[in-house]
Design a protein around this motif. Structure first.
Motif, PDB file in Angstrom:
ATOM      1  N   PHE A  35       0.857  -1.189   0.000  1.00 16.37           N
ATOM      2  CA  PHE A  35       0.000   0.000   0.000  1.00 16.37           C
ATOM      3  C   PHE A  35       0.894   1.241   0.000  1.00 16.37           C
ATOM      4  O   PHE A  35       0.999   1.950   1.001  1.00 16.37           O
ATOM      5  N   PRO A  36       1.574   1.520  -1.096  1.00 19.56           N
ATOM      6  CA  PRO A  36       2.563   2.604  -1.120  1.00 19.56           C
ATOM      7  C   PRO A  36       1.974   3.990  -0.908  1.00 19.56           C
ATOM      8  O   PRO A  36       2.664   4.885  -0.432  1.00 19.56           O
ATOM      9  N   ASP A  37       0.714   4.179  -1.231  1.00 16.50           N
ATOM     10  CA  ASP A  37       0.114   5.505  -1.091  1.00 16.50           C
ATOM     11  C   ASP A  37      -0.336   5.776   0.333  1.00 16.50           C
ATOM     12  O   ASP A  37      -0.154   6.873   0.855  1.00 16.50           O
ATOM     13  N   GLU A  38      -0.946   4.786   0.984  1.00 15.40           N
ATOM     14  CA  GLU A  38      -1.503   4.997   2.316  1.00 15.40           C
ATOM     15  C   GLU A  38      -0.480   4.835   3.431  1.00 15.40           C
ATOM     16  O   GLU A  38      -0.605   5.425   4.496  1.00 15.40           O
ATOM     17  N   LYS A  39       0.539   4.001   3.238  1.00 13.64           N
ATOM     18  CA  LYS A  39       1.518   3.679   4.278  1.00 13.64           C
ATOM     19  C   LYS A  39       0.831   3.276   5.584  1.00 13.64           C
ATOM     20  O   LYS A  39       1.023   3.881   6.640  1.00 13.64           O
ATOM     21  N   PRO A  40       0.000   2.254   5.547  1.00 13.20           N
ATOM     22  CA  PRO A  40      -0.724   1.860   6.767  1.00 13.20           C
ATOM     23  C   PRO A  40       0.229   1.300   7.826  1.00 13.20           C
ATOM     24  O   PRO A  40       1.280   0.738   7.505  1.00 13.20           O
ATOM     25  N   VAL A  41      -0.172   1.462   9.075  1.00 12.09           N
ATOM     26  CA  VAL A  41       0.651   1.029  10.210  1.00 12.09           C
ATOM     27  C   VAL A  41      -0.029  -0.138  10.900  1.00 12.09           C
ATOM     28  O   VAL A  41      -1.224  -0.095  11.207  1.00 12.09           O
ATOM     29  N   LEU A  42       0.737  -1.188  11.167  1.00 11.81           N
ATOM     30  CA  LEU A  42       0.185  -2.341  11.882  1.00 11.81           C
ATOM     31  C   LEU A  42      -0.240  -1.956  13.285  1.00 11.81           C
ATOM     32  O   LEU A  42      -1.243  -2.421  13.800  1.00 11.81           O
ATOM     33  N   GLY A  43       0.560  -1.125  13.946  1.00 13.47           N
ATOM     34  CA  GLY A  43       0.148  -0.564  15.229  1.00 13.47           C
ATOM     35  C   GLY A  43       0.205  -1.524  16.390  1.00 13.47           C
ATOM     36  O   GLY A  43       0.947  -2.490  16.405  1.00 13.47           O
ATOM     37  N   ILE A  44      -0.638  -1.250  17.389  1.00 12.91           N
ATOM     38  CA  ILE A  44      -0.562  -1.942  18.667  1.00 12.91           C
ATOM     39  C   ILE A  44      -0.792  -3.439  18.500  1.00 12.91           C
ATOM     40  O   ILE A  44      -0.090  -4.262  19.067  1.00 12.91           O
ATOM     41  N   GLY A  45      -1.781  -3.813  17.746  1.00 11.16           N
ATOM     42  CA  GLY A  45      -2.160  -5.212  17.670  1.00 11.16           C
ATOM     43  C   GLY A  45      -1.685  -5.934  16.431  1.00 11.16           C
ATOM     44  O   GLY A  45      -2.099  -7.059  16.187  1.00 11.16           O
TER      45      GLY A  45
END
Length: 806
Positions: free
Chosen positions: A582-592
């Motif tokens: 997802f190169p545009d959004e750069k989502p983060v896996l985060g806490i979970g």
């Protein structure tokens, strides 16, 4: 207590063909929602549906097949399973469940947790020579507390159930070191070590670490108050801690290896430092009202939720009942005269309060990287356990000490009337708010609110008022019994009964129905789309579902490989590969370790990763980025697409591009086009190579979780790509000889091929597991030998004592 636990679970025990699990929530997700609409009995138990039940199911199935579940091929494209702390493979509860039907095990495990907690609390409090009614009040408060009930499906409650046993073992150890009985002290240290190891095995090391901090605070306070023998107490206690951790090494070592290189750990320990998320992990101080009015913000097991600001009540609530709380508070008046018993609990409560609510003086502790990696609200355990224990001391002091000169009276009519009125009214109001709030809502329609309170509907306002009335009933009843316990108008026995009955009614009102039972037909039902996915080749490929469709971990139930996942200690490498998807959004896996998956990943990276099957909304056309996909069918509002470019789990690369580092590999991959899908970026190789993948024939010989075996016929040199994410513990063998494994395409792995026919095997067996197992076995042998020697010492001491007496 056994009768009360039976009464609490009365409905699920006699519910017939039902499962004690929140499985109805599955109908909140597609594709199931298209076939059944329902009102969920507790919508906040999503983690149980999507995590803990699938993981227990997977472990249950693998162990029943006599395979130890080291690896899970069904999430994140493949990920360690046993090393995932919350899988609870060695949990005694889950191991006992192996001997029963899987769905029956839900209720059995819940019962065992409650019984374990009750017995532990009773025996712990019994160490202080309290009267039986006092023991009961503390035991009831702890066993049916909100922290136990609201986490009942979660491994947190498994650890909570063992907390009293940890303190029981710690208290016995301190007493034996105080009495200078060496053999008894050593035996108590061994028992404490076993309890610590069992706590780790239960499947939530974060909570166990929190509890051990509390045990150290409690024991440290007790040791400081000792006049003599402090050094010996510290030595024995420290030795028990070390032995307990060593005994649990088979669980701890693989978990730590996975954890320190995981994205969730990085996010919690580093990102929190520069984010407002860290501050918001502390509940606001006004939430203290929930110790008296637990449902004032709503209850997710009701048909509606009052306030949207609290999405996860189990994270911030630790209700123990109003009467036990009051009895615990009155012990403040006895600290001067009984400080050796009471002060350690109050220090534990104060520390827990500071950690949970981020009070100045404690907030710096929660800002430390290791502490920040945990959840501050877990320290509610300190407050809950402390107040439950103090409630027993409070009742004992109230009756035995304050009423020493007051004879017991048999005239208890007033007590019966008070108990009856409070119980009947509170149960009536409870049923109104749970099932018939619409009856009282018209009473509040004329109330006008300003715009700031626009969220308050008549139903919500009525709910809040009734919850306050219920709390006031129990508060009034508790005060009345405390004030009249030593007076002539009620007897001591009636006072005991009043405290216990009010506590039971109060906690049952809160807890009964929180954990639903549903029809066994709702156990992850199959739909046409699910059946289609199961018929496809998901052993060699993975699938992807957009948005909230088919929650990631549910793939475990259906044995279909998903490239997504949730709440596991997933690697940093996986996170960085997600950036490529997802190169545009750069989502983060985060806490979970979970992201809000977008509609469609970048097709070239998806093809390289082996993501072949896409479940998308019907209106989404995935071919906007190129002609990669072919529609396989529509299923209501969803469509299933085939990525014809996807690479299988094992394939021969057409070209090798060397990379100097992980960052270099990511840079190279980001520029790939459709013509590069057969190309492999390999770390550790020095030269470019072009190969003929058509000259390599691959035949699958065996495939199990963590074990893949192939017959490879290569007409020329080549490179074999294995599309399983590379975690420490993967090894490659050619004709039973260990080969060098390379990091391929940043996330995956591969080996060089030489001409000829050979057997290639990829096997997952991490050294961390082997090392941990050896440490645990050696520690267990040492403790066994020490126990045998200890028994001999005690027998010898008894013989000497007998001779002296003769």
């Amino acid at each position: 207590m056994g009768f009360l636990i039976f009464l609490f679970f009365l409905e699920p025990i006699f519910s017939g063909d039902k499962a004690f699990a929140p499985l109805d929530i599955v109908y909140s997700y597609k594709p199931w929602s298209e076939y059944k609409q329902t009102v969920f009995q507790n919508f906040q138990q999503i983690d149980e549906l999507t995590l803990f039940i699938p993981w227990r199911f997977y472990g249950y199935q693998e162990l029943r097949k006599y395979r130890f579940p080291l690896y899970n091929p069904y999430e994140y494209g493949g990920i360690p399973f046993f090393a995932n702390d919350q899988s609870g493979v060695l949990s005694p509860y889950n191991l006992i469940g192996l001997f029963f039907n899987f769905q029956t095990g839900f209720l059995l495990i819940a019962l065992l947790k409650m019984i374990t907690a009750a017995l532990g609390m009773y025996y712990f409090l019994a160490l202080f020579s309290l009267n039986k009614p006092s023991l009961l009040i503390g035991t009831i408060a702890y066993t049916f507390s909100a922290l136990m009930i609201t986490w009942l499906y979660h491994p947190v409650s498994a650890v909570v159930s063992l907390v009293p046993w940890l303190f029981w073992a710690g208290e016995r150890l301190l007493r034996y070191t105080l009495d200078a009985r060496e053999s008894h002290a050593f035996g108590a240290a061994l028992v404490l070590a076993v309890m610590i190891a069992l706590s780790f095995f239960l499947g939530h090391s974060e909570t166990t670490a929190n509890v051990l901090i509390g045990l150290v605070i409690y024991s440290g306070t007790r040791i400081l108050m000792k006049g003599k023998g402090r050094q010996k107490s510290i030595l024995y206690f420290s030795g028990a801690l070390v032995l307990g951790v060593l005994l649990a090494s088979i669980h701890i070592v693989p978990f730590l290896q996975l954890l320190v290189n995981s994205e969730p750990f990085y996010f919690r320990s580093q990102v929190f430092k520069n984010s407002s998320i860290g501050a918001s992990s502390h509940p606001p101080l006004y939430m203290l009202i929930t110790w008296l009015v637990p449902n004032i913000a709503g209850n997710p097991s009701y048909h509606y939720f009052v306030l949207n600001m609290l999405l996860y009540v189990h994270e911030v609530f630790s209700y123990i009942g109003i009467v036990p709380l009051m009895l615990g508070v009155i012990t403040l008046g006895h600290i001067r005269t009984d400080y050796k018993k009471l002060l350690p609990f109050w220090i534990l409560i104060v520390f827990g309060f500071g950690m949970v609510y981020g009070i100045p003086g404690f907030s710096w502790l929660t800002s430390l990287p290791v502490m920040r990696a945990g959840v501050s609200t877990r320290y509610l355990i300190f407050m809950e356990f402390g107040f439950c224990a103090l409630s027993a001391f409070g009742l004992d002091a109230l009756i035995n000490k304050s009423c020493e000169t007051t004879p017991a009276h048999s005239k208890n009519k007033k007590a019966i009337v008070v108990i009856g009125i409070i119980s009947v009214l509170s149960i009536l109001l409870y049923n109104i708010t749970r099932e018939y709030i619409g009856i009282v809502a018209p009473l509040f329609e004329t109330i006008i609110f300003n715009g700031k309170l626009a969220w308050i509907t008549p139903e919500r306002f009525g709910f809040i008022i009734i919850q306050i009335i219920i709390a006031m009933l129990f508060l009034t009843g508790g005060i009345w019994f405390i004030r009249n316990a030593c007076k002539k108008n009620i007897g001591i026995k009636a006072a005991y009964a009043g405290f216990i009955i009010l506590t039971v009614v109060d906690l049952f009102i809160y807890g009964v129905g929180y954990n639903p039972d549903v029809s066994r037909e709702d156990f992850y039902p199959r739909t046409p789309l699910i059946e289609k996915l199961q018929s496809l080749d998901t052993k060699n490929y993975t699938f992807f579902a957009a948005g909230g469709t088919i929650p990631p971990d549910l793939a475990v139930i259906y044995h279909i490989r998903d490239f997504r996942g949730y709440d596991m200690v997933v690697s940093n490498r996986y996170q960085n590969f997600v950036y490529l998807l997802f190169p545009d959004e750069k989502p983060v896996l985060g806490i979970g370790g979970w992201i809000w998956w977008k509609d469609l990943p970048e097709p070239v990276m998806a093809s390289i990763a082996g993501i072949k099957y896409f479940v998308l909304p019907s209106e989404v056309d995935p071919n906007q980025q190129g002609n990669y996909f072919t529609m396989m069918g529509t299923y209501g509002a969803l469509a299933l697409w085939d990525n014809t470019y996807a690479k299988p789990i094992v394939y021969a690369a057409s070209r090798i591009i060397p990379s100097a580092s992980g960052g270099d590999a990511l840079r190279l991959l980001s520029g790939f086009t459709a013509s590069d899908i057969g190309t492999a970026v390999v770390q550790g190789m020095q030269e470019y190579h072009d190969y003929s993948p058509g000259a390599v024939r691959i035949t699958t010989m065996d495939e199990k979780p963590g074990l893949y075996k192939f017959m490879v016929k290569a007409g020329t040199e080549g490179f074999l790509v294995f599309n399983q994410p590379l975690y420490p513990g993967w090894h490659a063998y050619r004709d039973d000889k260990l080969m060098r494994t390379y990091t391929v395409n940043y996330l995956f792995q591969g080996i060089k091929l030489t001409p000829g026919t050979s057997t290639i095997e990829f096997k997952y067996m991490p050294k961390a597991f082997v090392i941990g197992a050896y440490i645990s076995i050696i520690t267990a042998l040492f403790m066994t030998v020490a126990g045998i020697v200890l028994i001999g010492m005690r027998q010898k001491d008894e013989k000497i004592l007998t001779r002296r007496m003769q």
